[in-house]
Design a protein around this motif. Sequence first.
Motif, PDB file in Angstrom:
ATOM      1  N   TYR A  49       0.827  -1.203   0.000  1.00 43.97           N
ATOM      2  CA  TYR A  49       0.000   0.000   0.000  1.00 43.97           C
ATOM      3  C   TYR A  49       0.867   1.261   0.000  1.00 43.97           C
ATOM      4  CZ  TYR A  49      -5.092   0.418   0.531  1.00 43.97           C
ATOM      5  OH  TYR A  49      -6.437   0.552   0.315  1.00 43.97           O
ATOM      6  N   THR A  50       1.909   1.253   0.834  1.00 49.99           N
ATOM      7  CA  THR A  50       2.788   2.418   0.917  1.00 49.99           C
ATOM      8  C   THR A  50       3.504   2.638  -0.406  1.00 49.99           C
ATOM      9  OG1 THR A  50       3.066   2.038   3.288  1.00 49.99           O
ATOM     10  CG2 THR A  50       4.670   3.474   2.224  1.00 49.99           C
ATOM     11  N   CYS A  51       4.011   1.556  -1.003  1.00 46.80           N
ATOM     12  CA  CYS A  51       4.675   1.684  -2.307  1.00 46.80           C
ATOM     13  C   CYS A  51       3.713   2.200  -3.370  1.00 46.80           C
ATOM     14  CB  CYS A  51       5.256   0.347  -2.751  1.00 46.80           C
ATOM     15  SG  CYS A  51       6.838  -0.047  -1.998  1.00 46.80           S
ATOM     16  N   ARG A  52       2.480   1.691  -3.357  1.00 52.55           N
ATOM     17  CA  ARG A  52       1.511   2.155  -4.352  1.00 52.55           C
ATOM     18  C   ARG A  52       1.306   3.663  -4.223  1.00 52.55           C
ATOM     19  NH1 ARG A  52      -4.605   0.026  -4.836  1.00 52.55           N
ATOM     20  NH2 ARG A  52      -4.843   1.235  -2.954  1.00 52.55           N
ATOM     21  N   MET A  53       1.208   4.163  -3.004  1.00 52.33           N
ATOM     22  CA  MET A  53       0.985   5.596  -2.820  1.00 52.33           C
ATOM     23  C   MET A  53       2.211   6.406  -3.231  1.00 52.33           C
ATOM     24  SD  MET A  53      -2.064   5.382  -2.214  1.00 52.33           S
ATOM     25  CE  MET A  53      -2.115   7.115  -2.583  1.00 52.33           C
TER      26      MET A  53
END
Length: 122
Positions: A49-53
């Motif tokens: 999730y953090t990488c996607r953001m």
Amino acid sequence: MRTISIFVLALACATPAAAQALEDCPSYVPSILETWIASPDLRLAAYGYTCRMINIDRTLSQAMREGVQANDSSTWIETYRRTLERVREASALNRRWAGAEATRNLAVLTRLEVKYRRLAEP
């Protein structure tokens, strides 16, 4: 052809356990990040999730620098609102996980939340 197949298989099986650095995020394709996000392992999902953001922010920041959004401000404000919602979802997942890397992830996500809250204002 076999070399490409092996590379794709290795990339598909890659997990953040092998690469926890947030600097690595741009090297992951969206389908891998979505697989991680759907994982029952909260650490893996939080990292995905953090990488996607980070990747979404990178794309939108590039569009800002290139002046792409100047023509249709209402569409961009809506894009920023949706991005802000996604950042908040990623933050909530990282808070549930509460692992050591979650603190680092939350620091990045907090900066993004402040940025997109400001951009989403009309």
